[in-house]
Write an enzyme that holds these catalytic residues in place. Structure first.
Site, PDB file in Angstrom:
ATOM      1  CB  CYS A 104      -0.860  -0.022   1.255  1.00 50.14           C
ATOM      2  SG  CYS A 104      -1.737   1.519   1.500  1.00 50.14           S
ATOM      3  CD  GLU A 156      10.920  -2.855 -13.566  1.00 42.58           C
ATOM      4  OE1 GLU A 156      10.157  -3.799 -13.334  1.00 42.58           O
ATOM      5  OE2 GLU A 156      11.585  -2.760 -14.614  1.00 42.58           O
ATOM      6  CB  CYS A 192      -3.048   0.287  -2.590  1.00 43.72           C
ATOM      7  SG  CYS A 192      -3.837  -0.341  -1.096  1.00 43.72           S
ATOM      8  CB  CYS A 229      -5.580   4.042  -0.949  1.00 44.89           C
ATOM      9  SG  CYS A 229      -3.895   3.428  -0.731  1.00 44.89           S
ATOM     10  CD  GLU A 287      16.219  -4.149 -13.986  1.00 41.41           C
ATOM     11  OE1 GLU A 287      15.586  -4.965 -14.693  1.00 41.41           O
ATOM     12  OE2 GLU A 287      15.869  -3.823 -12.844  1.00 41.41           O
ATOM     13  CD1 TRP A 337      10.854 -10.814 -17.992  1.00 43.27           C
ATOM     14  CD2 TRP A 337       9.599 -10.071 -19.688  1.00 43.27           C
ATOM     15  NE1 TRP A 337      11.490  -9.715 -18.528  1.00 43.27           N
ATOM     16  CE2 TRP A 337      10.735  -9.236 -19.564  1.00 43.27           C
ATOM     17  CE3 TRP A 337       8.675  -9.788 -20.697  1.00 43.27           C
ATOM     18  CZ2 TRP A 337      10.975  -8.145 -20.414  1.00 43.27           C
ATOM     19  CZ3 TRP A 337       8.900  -8.709 -21.543  1.00 43.27           C
ATOM     20  CH2 TRP A 337      10.042  -7.904 -21.383  1.00 43.27           C
ATOM     21  CG  PHE A 341      15.262 -21.239 -16.703  1.00 48.16           C
ATOM     22  CD1 PHE A 341      16.499 -21.869 -16.567  1.00 48.16           C
ATOM     23  CD2 PHE A 341      14.130 -21.900 -16.254  1.00 48.16           C
ATOM     24  CE1 PHE A 341      16.600 -23.142 -16.006  1.00 48.16           C
ATOM     25  CE2 PHE A 341      14.216 -23.172 -15.691  1.00 48.16           C
ATOM     26  CZ  PHE A 341      15.458 -23.795 -15.556  1.00 48.16           C
ATOM     27  CG  HIS A 342      15.947 -12.678 -16.896  1.00 50.65           C
ATOM     28  ND1 HIS A 342      17.022 -11.935 -17.308  1.00 50.65           N
ATOM     29  CD2 HIS A 342      14.842 -11.950 -17.175  1.00 50.65           C
ATOM     30  CE1 HIS A 342      16.578 -10.785 -17.813  1.00 50.65           C
ATOM     31  NE2 HIS A 342      15.262 -10.768 -17.744  1.00 50.65           N
TER      32      HIS A 342
HETATM   33  C1  GAL Z   1      12.780  -5.902 -14.421  1.00 48.72           C
HETATM   34  C2  GAL Z   1      12.933  -5.914 -12.917  1.00 48.72           C
HETATM   35  C3  GAL Z   1      14.001  -6.897 -12.482  1.00 48.72           C
HETATM   36  C4  GAL Z   1      13.807  -8.211 -13.177  1.00 48.72           C
HETATM   37  C5  GAL Z   1      13.772  -7.995 -14.662  1.00 48.72           C
HETATM   38  C6  GAL Z   1      13.600  -9.241 -15.491  1.00 48.72           C
HETATM   39  O1  GAL Z   1      11.600  -5.318 -14.847  1.00 48.72           O
HETATM   40  O2  GAL Z   1      13.263  -4.644 -12.436  1.00 48.72           O
HETATM   41  O3  GAL Z   1      13.961  -7.042 -11.087  1.00 48.72           O
HETATM   42  O4  GAL Z   1      12.605  -8.781 -12.738  1.00 48.72           O
HETATM   43  O5  GAL Z   1      12.695  -7.148 -14.977  1.00 48.72           O
HETATM   44  O6  GAL Z   1      13.536  -8.930 -16.862  1.00 48.72           O
END
Ligand code: GAL
Length: 666
Positions: A117, A152, A157, A162, A309, A317, A359-360
């Site tokens: 929250c 991110e 909430c 809220c 990143e 994903w 597996f990332h």
């Molecule tokens: C980002 C996130 C990371 C990781 C990554 C995987 O969006 O900040 O912690 O989850 O994605 O792609």
């Protein structure tokens, strides 16, 4: 705040040694491998709360002490995270109010991350407390470069705390006057006049979801809650380490929060870049990425940003996670730098052994050694970046801007009418951007309340909502010699989504454009109306405006439907400038033809002295020009002047760029 925080391009990424606490010997191996990979920075502690505060009020920083020392000993910088993105189980168990309530009214159970929250006083206090301890302990640590706030920020909430905060926010915004709110939300419609502030609550599928002004207010509130949550997080950091910059990693074109409003609160903007390099059209992916880079660069008025990143290989994903072709991660790194990034960072350094992201892609995979393709390629990127110190802090001066406004994107999503399907506000902005990007013309991507005086060309695709004096800014910009381009939906509503009366576009803009928009025809997918412009025929799609000129010159006409002969492209001299109206959704051919004459009239020049072959993109930043080949084939570029290769020092009059290759020129 300064433009430069480190003398080298940052090369590193998310490092989660806390996950490896049971096999700590790996930490020294990490340092050895980081040296080999030319990694000069590590982002630590993002999800480490359950290790640093295993029980309420019991703190254990010994692991982080060790890591910070190791990083310092190896000459590396730490970007130290506050851990609010994911909380330890004990916290949720003891204080259920910290967990988020979904729109259904049901409180989430403990789990995942970003499940807090934003209002909860307990959560804010716990976050502030752990952040204070981090700042006390590491605020002056020689390895510390920057604070990485949370992870991110996103979501919302709907709990009672809220709702109360939302009502208080509304009272302030509407001067404690329900009549004002009722008027601005047009609550006479469907008999919705409120008589008590407690009758108002957040938009919900099973409640109110047909009042655009409420939906806008809620998004604005959620943005402000994030900002105040952020300010709460950074208070102890500012107090104890005032010289250490703060950032938070943002997500692409995420619209849950108004990033353009959050940006001024950050010392430096950073974002997580995961382009889909396996999509069929690499150039399109490159353009999407360039557009987002420029949007983030523009959020801080051109100040360099961090690419916090990216993946050195795959993500985990997408429905299908294919490997990008070798070379593309390096090209993506150079593209980021070319567009203003002072960092190339990965998620993550070492692949997790278990859990959701094992597996990332990671620089070090489960094999654990340096003789892998991905490790070697990453090390090569690091070695290359070490030769790019001259890039750090560099800026790009843009004379062109595309207005791409977060709040406008909400408003465009929320209204009901014309076409309900296939609205793609960011995509429409990108179409115009792309024509400039392909021609090597630097372009800012700006919110609508930006000062326009430094630009020669401003393009305002689908600028449906006008707020905070935008009408006057656009008018003065044109009056003072600017070239302005608008499209359908232009200037229909104010910041509350109330339609302007007296004809569209709003007020003075009718004079600026020398016309009035009377009706809009919506076309189903696949249907187009021919438009004649400059002796050629183009296809108008999606929306066609029927214009009534009052001074504007007709430059192109519709050639179909009952409005054949009606102006489709107009130009109007206003003051020392010109306002063009393109009364339909154009395709790339039209935009290219239309902008070519405008660009040459304005004297815009490509960033590079060369005729760029298709798929080759150039961008100048500071003293360096980056020429990037997004083709999967060798591509020859001839230059009109002799450059110097920044890496070899050799003169360059032409370059044969390998597939996904690039050259950096001075
Ligand atoms: C980002 C996130 C990371 C990781 C990554 C995987 O969006 O900040 O912690 O989850 O994605 O792609």
């Amino acid at each position: 705040m300064k433009d430069k925080y480190y003398d080298h391009i940052i090369h590193g990424g998310d490092y989660n040694p806390d996950q490896w606490i049971d096999t700590k010997e790996i930490w020294d191996e990490d340092m050895r491998l980081m040296d080999l990979a030319h990694v000069n920075s590590a982002t630590v502690g993002i999800f480490s709360w359950s290790l640093t505060e295993p029980e309420e009020g019991v703190y254990d920083f010994s692991w982080l002490d060790e890591i910070m020392e190791k990083l310092a000993a190896h000459g590396k910088k730490a970007i130290l995270a506050t851990p609010s993105g994911a909380r330890p189980p004990w916290l949720a168990q003891k204080y259920p109010e910290v967990l988020r309530v979904e729109e259904t009214g049901i409180r989430n159970e403990y789990g995942v991350r970003h499940n807090h929250c934003l209002t909860s006083p307990v959560y804010r206090e716990k976050v502030r407390e752990i952040n204070r301890r981090l700042a006390e302990r590491y605020g002056k640590h020689p390895a510390l470069l920057m604070w990485h706030i949370s992870n991110e920020y996103s979501g919302e909430c709907h709990c009672e705390l809220c709702q109360k905060a939302f009502r208080a926010w509304l009272r302030e915004r509407y001067h404690n006057d329900l009549n004002e709110l009722n008027f601005k939300w047009w609550n006479g419609f469907w008999s919705h006049r409120f008589t008590d502030w407690d009758q108002i609550s957040s938009p919900k599928g099973r409640g109110e979801n047909h009042v655009p002004a409420l939906k806008l207010a809620w998004r604005r509130f959620v943005t402000d809650q994030h900002i105040s949550f952020f300010e709460n997080e950074i208070a102890p950091l500012r107090e104890l380490s005032p010289d250490v910059p703060v950032t938070t990693n943002l997500m692409r074109l995420y619209t849950g929060i108004d990033y353009q409003k959050l940006a001024p609160h950050l010392d430096i903007v950073s974002w997580d870049n995961y382009p889909d390099w396996t999509a069929p059209d690499t150039l399109d992916t490159a353009c999407e990425t360039a557009f987002v880079h420029d949007a983030f660069r523009s959020m801080k008025h051109g100040k360099p940003f961090y690419m916090m990143e990216s993946t050195p290989s795959v993500v985990n994903w997408r429905p299908v996670n294919g490997l990008p072709a070798p070379g593309l991660p390096e090209l993506a790194a150079i593209q980021a730098v070319a567009h203003g990034a002072d960092s190339v960072q990965y998620f993550q350094w070492r692949a997790s052994r278990g859990g959701h992201e094992k597996f990332h892609g990671a620089v070090v995979d489960h094999y654990g050694k340096e003789d892998t393709r991905v490790f070697k390629e990453t090390a090569a990127v690091g070695a290359m970046l070490e030769k790019l110190d001259a890039a750090v802090g560099g800026r790009t001066e843009a004379k062109a801007a595309v207005i791409c406004d977060w709040e406008n994107s909400w408003a465009v999503d929320f209204y009901c009418g014309y076409r309900r399907d296939g609205r793609d506000y960011f995509g429409a902005c990108r179409k115009w951007y792309r024509a400039l990007w392909e021609r090597g013309i630097p372009t800012d991507v700006i919110p609508m309340d930006r000062d326009l005086s430094g630009y020669d060309l401003v393009i305002a695709p689908y600028l449906y909502m006008l707020k905070n004096g935008t009408e006057d800014r656009l008018a003065s910009f044109t009056e003072n010699g600017g070239t302005l381009i608008a499209t359908p939906l232009f200037g229909l509503v104010d910041e509350y989504d109330l339609c302007y009366l007296g004809g569209f576009p709003a007020g003075r803009l009718k004079e600026v454009f020398g016309l009035r928009r009377e009706e809009t025809d919506a076309l189903p997918d696949g249907e187009t109306v021919p438009v004649e412009f400059s002796k050629k025929t183009y296809a108008a799609a999606k929306l066609c405006d029927i214009l009534i000129p009052s001074g504007a010159k007709t430059l192109g006409k519709f050639r179909g439907k009952f409005y054949a002969e009606s102006p489709a492209v107009t130009g109007n001299a206003y003051g020392r400038g010109t306002a063009y109206y393109v009364a339909f959704e154009p395709d790339a051919d039209f935009i290219g033809a239309f902008l070519t004459s405008i660009i040459s009239g304005l004297g815009f020049q490509s960033d590079v002295k060369a005729t760029l072959p298709a798929g080759v993109i150039a961008r100048k930043r500071g003293d360096l020009t980056y020429v990037m080949n997004f083709n999967n084939k060798n591509t020859q570029v001839f230059f009109y002047k002799t450059y110097t290769n920044e890496f070899t020092g050799k003169p360059v009059l032409s370059a044969l760029l390998p597939p996904y290759g690039y050259v950096v020129l001075r």
